[in-house]
Each structure stands twice: as structure tokens, then as C-alpha cells.
Design an enzyme around this catalytic site. Structure first.
Site, PDB file in Angstrom:
ATOM      1  N   GLU A 178     -14.541   3.292   2.134  1.00 58.38           N
ATOM      2  CA  GLU A 178     -14.413   2.322   3.226  1.00 58.38           C
ATOM      3  C   GLU A 178     -15.669   2.282   4.094  1.00 58.38           C
ATOM      4  O   GLU A 178     -15.616   1.895   5.255  1.00 58.38           O
ATOM      5  CB  GLU A 178     -13.180   2.654   4.070  1.00 58.38           C
ATOM      6  CG  GLU A 178     -11.874   2.448   3.320  1.00 58.38           C
ATOM      7  CD  GLU A 178     -10.650   2.844   4.125  1.00 58.38           C
ATOM      8  OE1 GLU A 178      -9.746   2.010   4.288  1.00 58.38           O
ATOM      9  OE2 GLU A 178     -10.596   4.005   4.585  1.00 58.38           O
ATOM     10  N   SER A 225      -0.145   7.678   0.995  1.00 64.96           N
ATOM     11  CA  SER A 225       0.545   8.653   1.841  1.00 64.96           C
ATOM     12  C   SER A 225       1.062   8.031   3.132  1.00 64.96           C
ATOM     13  O   SER A 225       2.222   8.239   3.517  1.00 64.96           O
ATOM     14  CB  SER A 225      -0.398   9.819   2.165  1.00 64.96           C
ATOM     15  OG  SER A 225      -0.772  10.505   0.987  1.00 64.96           O
ATOM     16  N   GLY A 244       0.836  -1.196   0.000  1.00 61.93           N
ATOM     17  CA  GLY A 244       0.000   0.000   0.000  1.00 61.93           C
ATOM     18  C   GLY A 244       0.867   1.240   0.000  1.00 61.93           C
ATOM     19  O   GLY A 244       1.301   1.706   1.056  1.00 61.93           O
ATOM     20  N   SER A 303     -11.467  11.426   3.654  1.00 67.95           N
ATOM     21  CA  SER A 303     -11.098  10.463   2.610  1.00 67.95           C
ATOM     22  C   SER A 303     -12.342   9.893   1.935  1.00 67.95           C
ATOM     23  O   SER A 303     -12.332   9.621   0.733  1.00 67.95           O
ATOM     24  CB  SER A 303     -10.256   9.329   3.208  1.00 67.95           C
ATOM     25  OG  SER A 303     -10.963   8.672   4.239  1.00 67.95           O
ATOM     26  N   ASN A 335      -7.790   2.267   8.458  1.00 71.89           N
ATOM     27  CA  ASN A 335      -9.076   2.650   9.019  1.00 71.89           C
ATOM     28  C   ASN A 335      -9.975   1.424   9.081  1.00 71.89           C
ATOM     29  O   ASN A 335      -9.711   0.393   8.465  1.00 71.89           O
ATOM     30  CB  ASN A 335      -9.747   3.721   8.149  1.00 71.89           C
ATOM     31  CG  ASN A 335      -9.133   5.088   8.335  1.00 71.89           C
ATOM     32  OD1 ASN A 335      -8.656   5.429   9.417  1.00 71.89           O
ATOM     33  ND2 ASN A 335      -9.154   5.895   7.287  1.00 71.89           N
ATOM     34  N   GLY A 362       1.526   4.778   3.797  1.00 74.38           N
ATOM     35  CA  GLY A 362       2.531   3.771   3.480  1.00 74.38           C
ATOM     36  C   GLY A 362       3.886   4.387   3.199  1.00 74.38           C
ATOM     37  O   GLY A 362       4.919   3.893   3.673  1.00 74.38           O
ATOM     38  N   ALA A 376      -0.362  13.024   6.253  1.00 72.17           N
ATOM     39  CA  ALA A 376       0.585  13.326   5.180  1.00 72.17           C
ATOM     40  C   ALA A 376      -0.187  13.394   3.869  1.00 72.17           C
ATOM     41  O   ALA A 376      -1.290  12.851   3.750  1.00 72.17           O
ATOM     42  CB  ALA A 376       1.669  12.252   5.096  1.00 72.17           C
ATOM     43  N   LYS A 435     -11.193   5.143  17.047  1.00 70.74           N
ATOM     44  CA  LYS A 435     -10.978   5.684  15.700  1.00 70.74           C
ATOM     45  C   LYS A 435     -12.206   5.423  14.830  1.00 70.74           C
ATOM     46  O   LYS A 435     -12.647   6.297  14.075  1.00 70.74           O
ATOM     47  CB  LYS A 435      -9.733   5.031  15.078  1.00 70.74           C
ATOM     48  CG  LYS A 435      -9.372   5.528  13.678  1.00 70.74           C
ATOM     49  CD  LYS A 435      -8.907   6.971  13.702  1.00 70.74           C
ATOM     50  CE  LYS A 435      -8.467   7.462  12.318  1.00 70.74           C
ATOM     51  NZ  LYS A 435      -7.191   6.852  11.894  1.00 70.74           N
TER      52      LYS A 435
END
Length: 301
Positions: free
Chosen positions: A264, A10, A7, A252, A103, A12, A129, A181
Site C-alpha cells: 500500500e 483479518s 475483503g 504489513s 489504511n 474484515g 487480529a 494513522k
């Protein structure tokens, strides 16, 4: 020591930098040959942040590369986890170390059921990032990363992670941190995606804020039924704090919806709704959000 990263987004790439600077060799496993050819031939990655800039040269691979894998960090989208790991499964060595830094929830248990003879950790981070180009990464913040073992024979940290220049918090039980989270994501991501707004608008628009608070109430009921303590001051207070601090951000999920990509949602709100059904907790607002995001584009439900 050699860490492979599955992956190359960013997060990764940020961890590629952290691991490389801590000593291990690092390889990025890209989706296919076409993805590999988009990178500079020398695998260079420039990282900027906190007034500093440095460059590393990553080894680049595809799943078809035959080199063995003993240490693997997975930072793919949550819904890609099983497919991506399956593509390199034949390369995993007995007792391989795997860290899931993603996530959502559900994929962790699914991977445990798919693989035998591994050491598995789950981690959740507030690091941020963004990538200006394929080989230029801007680190906004190293945040805080909680990590804990999912297999009983695993130590508190994977090999070499004690030397990372990032705030790491080893946990004997990672589940509450994954739920916290998840809870924040449930309260922010689907709403911003449906309303097409930045995070801060959930506080500025009275209607948006009301729905957000109802989501928080439902999530807290599910977590309580599951025996998970979320936040001492309540989920709504924590979500308000996060939405205010990230007011200008595009979630995201909103970005995925705008670009016609799979989101997701199934690993976030979908997971929550499945848990609610098992626990016999009513979550009508979250079910409505789940159906709304499903209607907007591709999904895996």
C-alpha cells in the site's frame, strides 16, 4: 438488517464477528469462486480472544451474486478499493451505506467521485487480529476505532454500529484521524520493509532511528501545510511509542514485500508525496522511501 463485507482478511472477519453479534446478518464477499471454495461449506468462522471463543456462520458470496447491497463495509487493501467496489456496483441500492475501514488515503475521495447517491463513512482502527487458518481468527485487541461521515447527509454512525461491542469514536471530521494513522504508517511501514526488520529495530538501530525522525519531520511539515494537527507531543514521540509497543511486529508492508505482493505504498507514502507536491513542501526522505519500495516489487504508481 444485512451488512456485506468486501475483503475477508483479518479485519474484515473481525468486523463480521462484531456485526453479527450486534444483530445484523453478515455476508462475506469473496474475490471469486476459487476463493469461496477454500472456505468451509457452512461459512463457519471461529474467533478467539480475551479468554473467549465463539463461532459464527457467515453467508459467503462472490461479486457475481445478484442479491442487493444496502450496507457495505470495505476492508480490502486500499489499492483494491475502486476495482472491488466496481465489481459489485450494480448491486448497490440507492442511498446505500458504505464504510471504508482501511489504511492509506486517496481512495476515499476517488470512491466519492465514482459513486453517486450513497452514504459514505471513513474509519481508522487500532484493532489487531490474525488468522491461523481460513476459518480461525485470533483477536489480539479491539483497539479504538474512529469513524466519521464523508457525505453531508450521513449520521455520525452507520446503521447498527451503535450496538457494536468495540470502542467506537464518532467524529464530525474524520480527516485528522486519517492523517494521524497515515503519519504513523509513513514513519514505520516503508522503513521496516526496506530494512527487513521488525518495528522495534527502528528504535534499536541508530541509523534506522535517524531516518525515522527525518521522515517524521517531513510528514509534520506536510500536515501543517494542509492545516492538520497531528499529535500534541509531536509525531516522533508518538511513532516512538507505537514502535516500542509493537516492537515484535512485522509491518504489513514488510510482509507484502517478502511475499512479492503489491504493498500500500502508493496510498501511504505516495499519497503524502503527492500532497507535498501540491503544497510545495520538500520531502526528499519520503520520496526516497517511495522509490525504494517501488523498486522492490509490484506497485500501482
Amino acid at each position: 438488517m444485512h451488512w456485506h463485507i468486501l475483503g475477508a482478511g483479518s479485519i474484515g472477519c473481525l468486523w463480521a464477528s462484531l456485526l453479527s453479534r450486534a444483530g445484523p446478518d453478515v455476508s462475506l464477499i469473496l474475490r471469486n469462486r476459487a476463493a469461496l471454495e477454500q472456505w468451509p461449506d457452512d461459512g463457519r468462522l471461529d474467533i478467539t480472544g480475551a479468554g473467549e471463543q465463539h463461532r459464527l456462520h457467515c453467508r459467503l458470496e462472490t461479486p457475481a451474486t445478484e442479491l442487493p447491497i444496502r450496507h457495505l463495509l470495505v476492508t480490502t487493501k486500499a489499492y483494491d478499493t475502486l476495482r472491488a467496489v466496481e465489481a459489485i456496483q450494480s448491486r448497490l441500492q440507492p442511498g446505500a451505506e458504505i464504510v471504508l475501514l482501511q489504511n492509506g488515503m486517496g481512495q476515499q475521495q476517488a470512491l466519492l467521485e465514482q459513486l453517486a447517491d450513497i452514504r459514505l463513512w471513513a474509519a481508522t482502527t487500532t484493532a489487531a487480529a490474525w488468522r491461523e487458518s481460513r476459518s480461525l481468527l485470533h483477536c489480539v485487541s479491539l483497539g479504538d476505532t474512529h469513524i466519521g461521515p464523508l457525505t453531508g447527509d450521513s449520521p455520525s454512525l452507520p446503521s447498527g454500529w451503535d450496538k457494536l461491542a468495540a470502542p467506537l469514536h464518532p467524529c464530525a471530521d474524520i480527516q485528522p484521524h486519517l492523517w494521524r494513522k497515515l503519519a504513523i504508517n509513513c514513519a514505520i511501514n516503508p522503513l521496516t520493509a526496506l530494512y527487513g526488520c521488525r518495528n522495534g529495530m527502528l528504535l534499536e538501530n541508530a541509523g534506522h532511528r535517524e531516518v525515522m525522525l527525518r521522515v517524521c519531520e517531513e510528514v509534520e511539515r506536510v500536515a501543517a501545510a494542509r492545516g492538520i494537527e497531528l499529535f500534541p507531543g509531536g509525531l516522533a514521540a508518538r511513532v516512538t511509542e507505537v514502535a516500542r509497543a509493537t516492537g515484535d511486529n512485522l509491518s504489513s508492508m514488510l510482509q507484502d514485500v517478502r511475499h512479492g505482493r503489491r504493498s500500500e505504498i502508493e496510498q501511504i507514502t505516495g499519497f503524502l508525496c503527492r500532497q507535498a507536491r501540491l503544497l510545495n513542501v520538500k520531502v526528499p526522505v519520503n520520496l526516497s522511501l517511495l522509490q525504494g519500495i517501488r523498486a522492490l516489487g509490484p506497485h500501482d504508481g
